[in-house]
Design an enzyme around this catalytic site. Structure first.
Site, PDB file in Angstrom:
ATOM      1  N   ALA A 193      -8.870   7.415   7.437  1.00  0.00           N
ATOM      2  CA  ALA A 193      -8.287   6.655   9.267  1.00  0.00           C
ATOM      3  C   ALA A 193      -7.358   5.115   8.607  1.00  0.00           C
ATOM      4  O   ALA A 193      -6.623   4.842   9.288  1.00  0.00           O
ATOM      5  CB  ALA A 193      -9.329   6.246  10.692  1.00  0.00           C
TER       6      ALA A 193
ATOM      7  N   GLY B  41      -6.064   5.045   5.983  1.00  0.00           N
ATOM      8  CA  GLY B  41      -4.796   4.983   5.118  1.00  0.00           C
ATOM      9  C   GLY B  41      -3.187   4.762   6.095  1.00  0.00           C
ATOM     10  O   GLY B  41      -3.009   4.658   7.297  1.00  0.00           O
ATOM     11  N   LYS B  42      -2.000   4.798   5.626  1.00  0.00           N
ATOM     12  CA  LYS B  42      -1.000   4.960   6.230  1.00  0.00           C
ATOM     13  C   LYS B  42      -0.328   5.631   7.162  1.00  0.00           C
ATOM     14  O   LYS B  42      -0.477   5.722   8.537  1.00  0.00           O
ATOM     15  CB  LYS B  42       0.187   4.646   5.680  1.00  0.00           C
ATOM     16  CG  LYS B  42       1.096   3.334   4.426  1.00  0.00           C
ATOM     17  CD  LYS B  42       1.838   3.803   3.686  1.00  0.00           C
ATOM     18  CE  LYS B  42       2.060   2.244   3.239  1.00  0.00           C
ATOM     19  NZ  LYS B  42       3.282   2.254   2.113  1.00  0.00           N
TER      20      LYS B  42
ATOM     21  N   ARG C 281     -15.713   6.393   2.391  1.00  0.00           N
ATOM     22  CA  ARG C 281     -17.101   6.430   2.639  1.00  0.00           C
ATOM     23  C   ARG C 281     -17.814   7.005   3.646  1.00  0.00           C
ATOM     24  O   ARG C 281     -19.640   6.824   3.100  1.00  0.00           O
ATOM     25  CB  ARG C 281     -17.760   5.006   1.734  1.00  0.00           C
ATOM     26  CG  ARG C 281     -16.865   4.215   1.231  1.00  0.00           C
ATOM     27  CD  ARG C 281     -17.536   2.143   1.168  1.00  0.00           C
ATOM     28  NE  ARG C 281     -16.538   1.811   1.839  1.00  0.00           N
ATOM     29  CZ  ARG C 281     -15.431   1.654   2.741  1.00  0.00           C
ATOM     30  NH1 ARG C 281     -15.005   1.165   1.230  1.00  0.00           N
ATOM     31  NH2 ARG C 281     -15.147   0.432   3.148  1.00  0.00           N
TER      32      ARG C 281
ATOM     33  N   SER D 124      -1.222  16.296   1.684  1.00  0.00           N
ATOM     34  CA  SER D 124      -0.843  17.289   0.813  1.00  0.00           C
ATOM     35  C   SER D 124      -1.258  18.058  -0.423  1.00  0.00           C
ATOM     36  O   SER D 124      -2.596  17.985  -0.531  1.00  0.00           O
ATOM     37  CB  SER D 124       0.915  17.079   0.155  1.00  0.00           C
ATOM     38  OG  SER D 124       1.607  16.437   0.934  1.00  0.00           O
TER      39      SER D 124
ATOM     40  N   HIS E 162       9.330  11.110  -3.414  1.00  0.00           N
ATOM     41  CA  HIS E 162       8.732  10.347  -2.668  1.00  0.00           C
ATOM     42  C   HIS E 162       8.989   8.318  -3.222  1.00  0.00           C
ATOM     43  O   HIS E 162       9.274   8.665  -3.590  1.00  0.00           O
ATOM     44  CB  HIS E 162       7.443  10.941  -2.461  1.00  0.00           C
ATOM     45  CG  HIS E 162       8.157  12.302  -1.392  1.00  0.00           C
ATOM     46  ND1 HIS E 162       8.015  13.504  -1.607  1.00  0.00           N
ATOM     47  CD2 HIS E 162       7.378  12.261   0.171  1.00  0.00           C
ATOM     48  CE1 HIS E 162       8.007  14.291  -0.525  1.00  0.00           C
ATOM     49  NE2 HIS E 162       7.883  13.199   0.891  1.00  0.00           N
ATOM     50  N   HIS E 163       8.196   7.520  -2.784  1.00  0.00           N
ATOM     51  CA  HIS E 163       7.258   6.954  -2.881  1.00  0.00           C
ATOM     52  C   HIS E 163       6.950   6.821  -4.591  1.00  0.00           C
ATOM     53  O   HIS E 163       6.273   7.775  -4.324  1.00  0.00           O
ATOM     54  CB  HIS E 163       6.511   6.095  -2.010  1.00  0.00           C
ATOM     55  CG  HIS E 163       5.489   6.685  -1.156  1.00  0.00           C
ATOM     56  ND1 HIS E 163       4.392   6.376  -1.979  1.00  0.00           N
ATOM     57  CD2 HIS E 163       5.488   7.688  -0.457  1.00  0.00           C
ATOM     58  CE1 HIS E 163       3.270   7.134  -1.892  1.00  0.00           C
ATOM     59  NE2 HIS E 163       4.158   7.887  -0.536  1.00  0.00           N
TER      60      HIS E 163
ATOM     61  N   LYS F  87       2.432   8.228  -4.444  1.00  0.00           N
ATOM     62  CA  LYS F  87       2.869   9.990  -4.130  1.00  0.00           C
ATOM     63  C   LYS F  87       1.759  10.497  -5.715  1.00  0.00           C
ATOM     64  O   LYS F  87       2.302  10.228  -6.459  1.00  0.00           O
ATOM     65  CB  LYS F  87       3.610  10.883  -3.300  1.00  0.00           C
ATOM     66  CG  LYS F  87       3.505  11.763  -2.857  1.00  0.00           C
ATOM     67  CD  LYS F  87       4.162  12.706  -2.438  1.00  0.00           C
ATOM     68  CE  LYS F  87       3.758  13.629  -1.701  1.00  0.00           C
ATOM     69  NZ  LYS F  87       3.051  13.634  -0.586  1.00  0.00           N
TER      70      LYS F  87
ATOM     71  N   THR G 195       5.977  19.761   1.501  1.00  0.00           N
ATOM     72  CA  THR G 195       7.371  19.985   2.332  1.00  0.00           C
ATOM     73  C   THR G 195       7.735  20.862   1.364  1.00  0.00           C
ATOM     74  O   THR G 195       8.637  21.937   1.857  1.00  0.00           O
ATOM     75  CB  THR G 195       8.366  19.068   2.008  1.00  0.00           C
ATOM     76  OG1 THR G 195       6.858  17.639   3.276  1.00  0.00           O
ATOM     77  CG2 THR G 195       8.651  19.426   3.480  1.00  0.00           C
TER      78      THR G 195
END
Length: 250
Positions: free
Chosen positions: A10, A12-13, A37, A77, A133-134, A137, A144
């Site tokens: 929750a 993370g982005k 945690r 992923s 990707h950034h 990653k 994908t």
């Protein structure tokens, strides 16, 4: 009916995006927001769990939710077809196991791009995937790209494997379902995938670019709302969009 959702990852982005969508939706309720945690027991009592963590943590989360009978949407992923098959065997072997929905990409455009690639696959022997990707990653190739390559491999059927000369050379990319996949990890990029088809005197390129995380919103909501009624193991948002699209339900 309100669907109570537990979000693993929750902070993370993608997790923050999911939490906002859940809190804004009239038919969804945030049951628990888990970080690295948190005890997985916090998911107990949820109607649906959402996993948007990282490859190293995802398997434990999925197994816990499925074993507890909680439907889970997996947006993390790194899930290969072999690993998904292991989860499928677990779900089939436990009558009270919760369904598992693996969603490599929540973007509607990305799903359509992969479906279009599968449609074109039987008509070209030369096919390669370039995904970017950034820089942060952690996994490559992306989920994908793996999903797209698997769809291409399935779609070729009697056409046989893709022509992949000199595949033993590392610079030629990693073979996924026989398709060379090249991964770029660069600052300044959100996400992009190009599937390049080579034919006699022509090329065809199917490109999808992610410009904003808002592109994931409709897919996240669709998956969360579909999960309570799902069964077994489902792979790909395409399975929820239209059964006529090239997709896989396992």
């Amino acid at each position: 009916m309100t669907i109570r959702v537990a979000v693993a990852g929750a902070t993370g982005k993608m997790g923050q995006l999911a939490v906002r969508l859940i809190e804004e939706a009239d038919d969804l309720e945030l049951h628990a927001a888990l970080d690295s945690r948190s005890s997985l027991d916090l998911m107990l009592g949820a109607d649906v769990a959402l996993d948007v963590t990282h490859p190293g943590a995802s398997a434990q989360i999925v197994e816990f939710a499925a074993g507890a009978g909680i439907p889970i949407v997996v947006g993390t992923s790194g899930w290969s077809s072999d690993r998904i098959s292991d989860i499928s065997a677990f779900v089939r072997g436990h009558a009270d196991a919760g369904p598992v929905l693996f969603i490599p990409n929540f973007s509607i455009g990305s799903v359509l791009g992969s479906a279009f690639a599968a449609l074109a696959a039987p008509y070209f022997d030369s096919i390669e995937i370039v995904e970017a990707h950034h820089a942060g990653k952690v996994d490559s190739p992306s989920g994908t790209a793996v999903r797209t390559a698997e769809l291409i491999g399935d779609a070729r059927g009697e056409s046989g494997p893709v022509a992949a000369p000199h595949a033993d050379q590392r610079a030629r990319g990693q073979l996924v379902s026989g398709v060379p996949v090249h991964s770029l990890r660069l600052a300044g990029i959100a996400a992009e995938q190009r599937v390049v088809f080579g034919g006699d005197g022509e090329t065809l390129t199917i490109t999808h670019s992610t410009l904003s995380s808002s592109s994931y919103e409709a897919g996240i909501l669709l998956a969360l709302r579909s999960a309570p009624a799902a069964s077994g193991v489902t792979v790909g948002l395409d399975s929820l969009l239209d059964p006529g699209l090239p997709g896989t339900a396992r």
